[in-house]
Design an enzyme around this catalytic site. Structure first.
Site, PDB file in Angstrom:
ATOM      1  N   LYS A  19      59.388  38.248 -13.823  1.00  0.00           N
ATOM      2  CA  LYS A  19      58.638  37.642 -14.932  1.00  0.00           C
ATOM      3  C   LYS A  19      59.521  36.594 -15.600  1.00  0.00           C
ATOM      4  CE  LYS A  19      55.890  38.884 -18.997  1.00  0.00           C
ATOM      5  NZ  LYS A  19      56.533  37.919 -19.918  1.00  0.00           N
ATOM      6  N   ARG A  40      48.797  26.783 -20.997  1.00  0.00           N
ATOM      7  CA  ARG A  40      47.791  27.840 -21.093  1.00  0.00           C
ATOM      8  C   ARG A  40      47.061  27.807 -22.425  1.00  0.00           C
ATOM      9  NH1 ARG A  40      49.355  34.120 -20.326  1.00  0.00           N
ATOM     10  NH2 ARG A  40      50.089  33.894 -22.446  1.00  0.00           N
ATOM     11  N   LYS A 193      51.311  43.491  -9.240  1.00  0.00           N
ATOM     12  CA  LYS A 193      49.892  43.236  -9.016  1.00  0.00           C
ATOM     13  C   LYS A 193      49.429  43.924  -7.738  1.00  0.00           C
ATOM     14  CE  LYS A 193      50.413  38.505 -10.832  1.00  0.00           C
ATOM     15  NZ  LYS A 193      50.235  37.071 -10.524  1.00  0.00           N
ATOM     16  N   LYS A 217      58.595  45.640 -18.609  1.00  0.00           N
ATOM     17  CA  LYS A 217      59.616  44.973 -19.425  1.00  0.00           C
ATOM     18  C   LYS A 217      60.924  45.760 -19.355  1.00  0.00           C
ATOM     19  CE  LYS A 217      57.300  41.538 -21.266  1.00  0.00           C
ATOM     20  NZ  LYS A 217      57.290  41.311 -22.699  1.00  0.00           N
ATOM     21  N   CYS A 314      53.092  38.278 -56.594  1.00  0.00           N
ATOM     22  CA  CYS A 314      52.179  38.102 -57.732  1.00  0.00           C
ATOM     23  C   CYS A 314      52.362  39.164 -58.817  1.00  0.00           C
ATOM     24  CB  CYS A 314      50.732  38.099 -57.256  1.00  0.00           C
ATOM     25  SG  CYS A 314      50.140  39.726 -56.709  1.00  0.00           S
ATOM     26  N   CYS A 334      46.252  37.167 -54.787  1.00  0.00           N
ATOM     27  CA  CYS A 334      47.683  37.013 -54.493  1.00  0.00           C
ATOM     28  C   CYS A 334      47.911  35.753 -53.659  1.00  0.00           C
ATOM     29  CB  CYS A 334      48.201  38.234 -53.748  1.00  0.00           C
ATOM     30  SG  CYS A 334      49.928  38.097 -53.241  1.00  0.00           S
TER      31      CYS A 334
END
Length: 581
Positions: A19, A40, A193, A217, A314, A334
């Site tokens: 990847k 993309r 895949k 990953k 705020c 806010c």
């Protein structure tokens, strides 16, 4: 497990590719000639970068060899090899210019250059990993197709492998964690895949991802630094997020000074204190996050981090989510929430307003010129031309770009507008599903929770309740009606079937191999008769159509009382025959 369940049989293989951490590009060839290079973008619409793509020597301007189809769309990654990136940075540093932070961001910036001559000397490269439209495909798997790509001159990864089983995939994953560091470019994992295209078609996709593909990953790199202080950021839904501010460190090729602490439950769980040495990693190789504390290095006087008792922007009231972990500012006025909501509203995947960047929106909010989404559409040339943004006059050119972008965004489909409203739990996918069924914002604003759940496949209690709460509130009603009044589109064609179609409004699940239909053919046939197909059986399923080796879906159908049809029963239901008229 997903593949095994979906195919209900063995006999499938996988392809594995590194990847590459680059920029996704689609290259279109017509009669063998490169005619378009596009990023993309949002997955549907990207940027035309053909002028810069043509300067990348790895990308062929003409496909060579035999059997080149009339149209070929090659998808892959443009990347900057590490040695060439480092050399370019050294040259910039020697010339007294700012250096680039990392190869991926620098690649993205390079492709956006208006002048292709600035690409000279950068040495960007390209490797294919997929494909789009191809006339006369002529092959049955990605392995075969990539052999064709290579013969036509398209760069493909020399490290791609074909694995005959998931055990081979796992063995390759283990070996690659070390091997990947030897590559001349950045990678952050592997893509696995299913090889055969027919099996990909059989597996299909959800609204979010294909069932035949997954990314693995690798473990993120970690580094250590000292926590100096904690800032509080207020998000578009009022969520107050603690952010660590640390002494600068190097992590995955970039200098990092800030990292997410996620929420105050996480702060308490990690027992993070001001002055601690903390362990930081990049989540998904992108977002730095604090994942641990070196407690033995804790100095005397390290101070605990306390949750805010009021909004840091705020000073409004804050509450903790019931049964949740987040603290939120509940003041609808806010300014921090307004700014973040406007940035999201104008974003590429929502209203896609050209020229409406974060700095401009921040300036408009701080100047009191914009208090709602609709206020963006009330801006005029006189409001903007002399506006000081980032210390500079906004000017005629940027004003024209923004006003044109606003006008164009009024024509976005209902699904985009619904997603842009920033209703909690309603993202792009669920907004698409809801808009396709109801077709009008006014209709969506009036439907009950029960109707939302019953009529929209993929919408559950949480989404229905959140959507109903938004449209029932005075602020929600005012928000969408104000947008309607300034000319923003509030409709799109329904995908719902014509009532007299045989399968109008029916949801079918197909499982197992059919005799007369391939998977794509049966899906198209059902849609042509007004029905829709789903990948799993639920209480909203009307029929389950079974073929050979149907798997576990038939058992779930019986358990839920869903009617089960064999192929002949399905054809009798729709009153059709195939291969005979």
């Amino acid at each position: 497990e997903r593949v095994a369940k979906g195919l209900d049989a063995g006999g499938y293989a996988y392809v594995i590719d590194p990847k590459i951490d680059g920029v996704a590009i689609s290259l279109r060839y017509e009669e063998g000639v490169l005619v378009l290079g596009a990023t993309r973008g949002d997955g549907t619409t990207g940027d035309d970068v053909t002028h810069n793509v043509r300067t990348i020597s790895a990308i062929p301007l003409r496909l060579m060899g035999e059997d080149v189809p009339g149209v070929v769309e090659v998808r892959g990654e443009v990347f900057w090899p590490r040695d060439l990136f480092d050399r370019f940075n050294r040259e910039r540093e020697a010339a007294g210019e700012a250096v680039f932070a990392n190869p991926r961001n620098a690649t993205s910036g390079s492709l956006k250059q208006l002048d292709p001559r600035k690409m000279a000397g950068r040495g960007l490269s390209f490797i294919a990993h997929g494909f789009g439209v191809i006339e006369r495909l002529g092959v049955g798997s990605q392995s075969e197709l990539f052999e064709r790509f290579a013969s036509w001159g398209v760069p493909v990864s020399p490290h791609r492998v074909r694995a005959a089983s998931i055990d081979e995939v796992l063995a390759h994953v283990q070996a690659w964690d070390t091997k990947r560091r030897e590559l001349p470019y950045e990678t952050d994992g592997l893509v696995v895949k299913v090889d055969a295209f027919a099996q990909r078609d059989a597996l299909g996709a959800t609204s979010r991802y294909p069932r035949w593909c997954i990314a693995y990953k690798f473990a993120a790199e970690r580094a250590r630094s000292v926590l100096k202080r904690v800032d509080y950021q207020v998000g578009k839904l009022g969520t107050i997020t603690p952010r660590a501010v640390m002494e600068p460190m190097e992590l995955s090729g970039t200098t990092v000074q800030h990292a997410s602490l996620h929420n105050f439950d996480q702060v308490e769980r990690l027992d993070v204190r001001i002055g601690d040495t903390v362990i930081v990693e990049k989540a998904g190789e992108i977002i730095p996050q604090v994942v641990g504390v070196v407690t033995e290095a804790r100095p005397k006087g390290a101070r605990p981090i306390t949750p805010p008792t009021s909004c840091p922007v705020c000073a409004g009231e804050v509450v903790k989510d019931e049964g949740g972990v987040y603290i939120r500012c509940i003041n609808p006025a806010c300014p921090a929430q307004l700014k973040e909501r406007l940035i999201y509203f104008a974003g590429r995947n929502q209203m896609d307003i050209d020229g409406a960047g974060a700095v401009l929106i921040g300036t408009l909010v701080e100047a009191g010129m914009v208090h709602s989404y609709a206020d963006l559409y009330r801006l005029t040339n006189d409001d903007l031309v002399e506006l000081q943004v980032g210390g500079k006059r906004f000017g005629e050119k940027k004003t024209a770009t923004l006003l044109n972008g606003l006008e164009k965004s009024k024509r976005q489909p209902l699904s985009r507008v619904l997603a842009a409203l920033n209703v909690r739990h309603v993202g792009a996918s669920s907004a698409d599903l809801i808009a396709e069924v109801f077709g009008e914002m006014a209709y969506i604003a009036s439907v009950t929770e029960e109707e939302l759940e019953d009529r929209v496949e993929g919408v559950g209690t949480e989404i229905a309740k959140s959507l109903r709460a938004f449209f029932d509130s005075a602020g929600g009603k005012r928000t969408w009606e104000d947008l309607r009044d300034v000319g923003v589109n509030m409709s799109q064609p329904k995908s719902a079937a014509i009532p007299d179609q045989v399968l109008a409004g029916k949801t079918l699940v197909v499982t197992g191999a059919l005799e007369k239909f391939g998977r794509k053919e049966i899906d198209s046939f059902i849609k042509s008769l007004g029905g829709k197909t789903a990948g799993s059986v639920s209480k909203k399923t009307d029929y389950v159509v079974v073929g050979d080796k149907p798997g576990s879906k038939i058992e779930k159908a019986k358990k839920l009382g869903v009617e089960v049809l064999d192929e002949q029963g399905f054809l009798e239901l729709v009153g059709r025959r195939v291969n005979g008229g």
